[in-house]
Enzyme design. Structure first.
Site, PDB file in Angstrom:
ATOM      1  N   TYR A 151       0.864  -1.187   0.000  1.00 56.75           N
ATOM      2  CA  TYR A 151       0.000   0.000   0.000  1.00 56.75           C
ATOM      3  C   TYR A 151       0.898   1.234   0.000  1.00 56.75           C
ATOM      4  O   TYR A 151       1.870   1.315   0.762  1.00 56.75           O
ATOM      5  CB  TYR A 151      -0.892   0.017   1.242  1.00 56.75           C
ATOM      6  CG  TYR A 151      -1.741   1.271   1.351  1.00 56.75           C
ATOM      7  CD1 TYR A 151      -3.003   1.326   0.770  1.00 56.75           C
ATOM      8  CD2 TYR A 151      -1.263   2.411   2.000  1.00 56.75           C
ATOM      9  CE1 TYR A 151      -3.772   2.477   0.839  1.00 56.75           C
ATOM     10  CE2 TYR A 151      -2.025   3.570   2.078  1.00 56.75           C
ATOM     11  CZ  TYR A 151      -3.277   3.591   1.499  1.00 56.75           C
ATOM     12  OH  TYR A 151      -4.040   4.735   1.560  1.00 56.75           O
ATOM     13  N   GLU A 182      -3.326   7.523  -4.255  1.00 55.50           N
ATOM     14  CA  GLU A 182      -3.188   6.226  -3.579  1.00 55.50           C
ATOM     15  C   GLU A 182      -2.976   5.117  -4.591  1.00 55.50           C
ATOM     16  O   GLU A 182      -3.658   5.060  -5.615  1.00 55.50           O
ATOM     17  CB  GLU A 182      -4.453   5.943  -2.765  1.00 55.50           C
ATOM     18  CG  GLU A 182      -4.463   4.601  -2.047  1.00 55.50           C
ATOM     19  CD  GLU A 182      -5.805   4.336  -1.391  1.00 55.50           C
ATOM     20  OE1 GLU A 182      -5.993   4.754  -0.244  1.00 55.50           O
ATOM     21  OE2 GLU A 182      -6.678   3.707  -2.044  1.00 55.50           O
TER      22      GLU A 182
END
Length: 386
Positions: free
Chosen positions: A102, A190
């Site tokens: 992530y 993101e």
């Protein structure tokens, strides 16, 4: 403003973030053609502005152009959390996935700085990771004057146990993601997941990006990317009218002028046991027609059982607000009880206008909130009895 995955990934790629080859299709035939050009082994991904696409069946692997066409036929038109799928992204399959990471750049409002956030637990809901294993989330704040520094990405890479031979590429990706964040006035960029492929390379398989609405006046290219078809009708009408409206889950509609006052009003409602049904900010200097639109949007929500109007007049004038309320009520017939608190500029004149309409008013915010909560509770009780 949220962007679709394919839009975010294209902006990432402009800054140098590696992404899979792919294109967008709006028909099964287009999906087939794209898959054929990519060699057949592709992933078909629903493009909607919500999460949970995989669990809903909106992401499927295909090993041929025929299979891609069949998957696109299944996915196009699906309803995913209230969003209808109108496009699918056809991406070339990754050559294996060794690890999922992530990676994001966002604003740390407490520190008033951009922040890099990374975790070796990629592919999962980051909120769940933060709740159950917060030690797996690594952060580093960025000084806007200096930008991303090498020692920061080295620190993050070491903390998430990234293989050392990928540290240089990881630095380039973090640097590129931050540049994308900065250059596009984003509040979030993101990648989840950023994968280590079977060929030992880093690649962004998914992307998410949120643009600061207040910066769109200088980001005309991004403003054109807004997918109005995915916008809730009430929020779209509010935006076009120049007011801010966000639907919430409670039963007390709120109309205020100013974001800070909106937060305070919602806090006070909750303090006295109520639940706000929305966030509606008419802004400074609102005219009667904007007030009327705001109130009409609130009353269009069937869950609203009482309305609290809390206006602290500065540029906004109390008499304009009062006229707007009466204008809205002349357009919408409603039995929903309302409480109005007016203070500041022309509040006296506004209260006089409302007095003629026999509306409930309050001198203080606490008094107004208690009256609204009581009115909503009474309406709920009445509905239960029926």
């Amino acid at each position: 403003m949220n962007l679709h995955e394919y839009q975010a990934k294209r902006l990432f790629a402009e800054q140098g973030v590696p992404i899979p080859q792919g294109d967008v299709a709006s028909t099964p035939a287009e999906a087939r053609q794209i898959a054929r050009e990519l060699g057949g082994k592709v992933v078909v991904k629903a493009q909607v502005l919500t999460g949970g696409r995989g669990k809903a069946g909106g992401i499927k692997l295909a090993n041929s152009a025929d299979e891609a066409e069949a998957h696109a036929k299944q996915i196009l038109g699906m309803d995913i959390k209230g969003f209808k799928v109108r496009r699918v992204l056809i991406d070339q399959q990754s050559p294996g996935i060794v690890q999922e990471i992530y990676l994001a750049v966002l604003i740390d409002r407490g520190r008033r700085l951009p922040m890099i956030m990374a975790s070796a637990a990629g592919g999962m809901d980051i909120e769940e990771v933060a709740e159950k294993t917060p030690e797996k989330i690594i952060t580093a704040h960025v000084d806007p004057v200096l930008g991303v520094r090498g020692y920061q990405t080295t620190y993050i890479a070491s903390q998430i146990d990234l293989p050392r031979d990928l540290w240089r590429d990881f630095h380039k990706i973090v640097f590129s993601l931050y540049e994308c964040f900065k250059n596009n006035d984003a509040s979030l960029t993101e990648i989840n997941p950023l994968v280590i492929t079977g060929e030992g390379k880093l690649m962004a398989l998914d992307g998410k990006m949120t643009i600061d609405d207040n910066a769109l006046s200088r980001q005309s290219r991004l403003a054109e990317m807004r997918d109005v078809a995915e916008e809730p009708e009430a929020e779209r009408e509010a935006r076009l009218t120049g007011i801010n409206f966000i639907k919430l889950d409670g039963n007390i509609g709120c109309m205020v002028n100013g974001a800070g006052l909106a937060m305070t009003t919602m806090d006070i409602i909750k303090l006295f046991g109520g639940e706000p049904a929305n966030f509606l900010d008419i802004g400074g200097g609102a005219k009667a027609d904007q007030v009327a639109t705001g109130l009409r949007l609130i009353l269009s929500d069937p869950s609203v059982e009482a309305v609290l109007i809390n206006i602290f007049g500065g540029i906004t004038r109390g008499d304009e607000v009062a006229k707007g309320i009466l204008q809205a009520l002349s357009q919408v017939e409603t039995a929903v009880p309302m409480v109005v608190r007016l203070a500041g500029t022309n509040a006296k004149e506004g209260r006089a206008i409302l007095a003629d309409a026999a509306m409930e008013t309050a001198e203080t915010l606490s008094d107004a909130a208690q009256k609204a909560v009581a009115a909503a509770a009474k309406a709920t009780h009445k509905t239960t009895q029926e």
